[in-house]
Design a protein around this motif. Structure first.
Motif, PDB file in Angstrom:
ATOM      1  N   THR A  35       0.834  -1.194   0.000  1.00  0.00           N
ATOM      2  CA  THR A  35       0.000   0.000   0.000  1.00  0.00           C
ATOM      3  C   THR A  35       0.870   1.245   0.000  1.00  0.00           C
ATOM      4  OG1 THR A  35      -1.640  -1.206   1.315  1.00  0.00           O
ATOM      5  CG2 THR A  35      -1.905   1.173   1.168  1.00  0.00           C
ATOM      6  N   TRP A  36       0.432   2.245  -0.723  1.00  0.00           N
ATOM      7  CA  TRP A  36       1.029   3.573  -0.652  1.00  0.00           C
ATOM      8  C   TRP A  36       0.038   4.503   0.030  1.00  0.00           C
ATOM      9  CZ3 TRP A  36       5.947   4.963  -1.756  1.00  0.00           C
ATOM     10  CH2 TRP A  36       6.709   4.090  -2.551  1.00  0.00           C
ATOM     11  N   TYR A  37       0.537   5.267   0.999  1.00  0.00           N
ATOM     12  CA  TYR A  37      -0.231   6.293   1.686  1.00  0.00           C
ATOM     13  C   TYR A  37       0.449   7.639   1.442  1.00  0.00           C
ATOM     14  CZ  TYR A  37      -2.268   2.466   4.473  1.00  0.00           C
ATOM     15  OH  TYR A  37      -2.911   1.330   4.889  1.00  0.00           O
ATOM     16  N   ALA A  50      -3.301   0.523  -3.464  1.00  0.00           N
ATOM     17  CA  ALA A  50      -3.022  -0.716  -2.768  1.00  0.00           C
ATOM     18  C   ALA A  50      -3.106  -1.902  -3.714  1.00  0.00           C
ATOM     19  CB  ALA A  50      -3.995  -0.912  -1.605  1.00  0.00           C
ATOM     20  N   ILE A  51      -2.260  -2.887  -3.460  1.00  0.00           N
ATOM     21  CA  ILE A  51      -2.386  -4.196  -4.097  1.00  0.00           C
ATOM     22  C   ILE A  51      -3.000  -5.093  -3.033  1.00  0.00           C
ATOM     23  CG2 ILE A  51      -1.173  -6.166  -5.066  1.00  0.00           C
ATOM     24  CD1 ILE A  51       0.908  -4.229  -6.135  1.00  0.00           C
ATOM     25  N   ILE A  52      -4.232  -5.492  -3.290  1.00  0.00           N
ATOM     26  CA  ILE A  52      -4.974  -6.255  -2.287  1.00  0.00           C
ATOM     27  C   ILE A  52      -4.681  -7.735  -2.418  1.00  0.00           C
ATOM     28  CG2 ILE A  52      -7.288  -6.781  -1.448  1.00  0.00           C
ATOM     29  CD1 ILE A  52      -8.150  -4.089  -2.725  1.00  0.00           C
ATOM     30  N   CYS A  95       5.234   3.920   1.937  1.00  0.00           N
ATOM     31  CA  CYS A  95       4.813   2.575   1.543  1.00  0.00           C
ATOM     32  C   CYS A  95       4.648   1.732   2.807  1.00  0.00           C
ATOM     33  CB  CYS A  95       5.822   1.925   0.613  1.00  0.00           C
ATOM     34  SG  CYS A  95       7.460   1.654   1.310  1.00  0.00           S
ATOM     35  N   ALA A  96       3.746   0.797   2.728  1.00  0.00           N
ATOM     36  CA  ALA A  96       3.521  -0.173   3.799  1.00  0.00           C
ATOM     37  C   ALA A  96       3.334  -1.520   3.127  1.00  0.00           C
ATOM     38  CB  ALA A  96       2.304   0.200   4.633  1.00  0.00           C
ATOM     39  N   VAL A  97       4.114  -2.506   3.544  1.00  0.00           N
ATOM     40  CA  VAL A  97       4.052  -3.803   2.873  1.00  0.00           C
ATOM     41  C   VAL A  97       4.033  -4.937   3.874  1.00  0.00           C
ATOM     42  CG1 VAL A  97       5.300  -2.884   0.887  1.00  0.00           C
ATOM     43  CG2 VAL A  97       6.559  -4.101   2.668  1.00  0.00           C
TER      44      VAL A  97
END
Length: 121
Positions: A35-37, A50-52, A95-97
């Protein structure tokens, strides 16, 4: 130990493009999700893209058609391609992964350090 390093931010004129990168170091076996915030001054952090799940993405309405999230598992990197940038896209992007650590199903979740994107009018 997994670390995330973001890069690609900078100053760009309205209508321009930037590509943000979020590289994961360490021994990983791909991404479960990414996800990018972004957070603009005086505003709350908001989800951008986001890539879900494999082949399934989600975007904030404000960036649909302009931003594209993708991953390169061979390079352990998540990207955010940003086109047709607007001054209101100015923010710090994070980014959050969640990454796979092994075949046993173990995972790791973390955040990048943030990268500044500034769009001038």
């Amino acid at each position: 130990q997994v670390q995330l390093v973001e890069s690609g931010g900078g100053l760009v004129q309205a209508g321009g493009s930037l590509r943000l990168s979020c590289a994961a170091s360490g021994r990983i076996f791909g991404f479960n999700d990414a996800t990018w915030y972004r957070q603009a001054p005086g505003k709350q952090r908001e989800l951008v893209a986001a890539i879900i799940s494999p082949g399934r993405t989600d975007y904030a309405d404000s960036v649909k058609g302009r931003f594209t999230i993708s991953t390169n598992n061979a390079a352990n990197t998540v990207y955010l391609q940003m086109d047709s940038l607007k001054p209101e896209d100015t923010a710090v992007y994070y980014c959050a992964v969640e990454v796979k650590l092994g075949l046993d199903g173990s995972t790791w979740y973390g955040w990048g350090q943030g990268t500044q994107v500034t769009v001038s009018s």
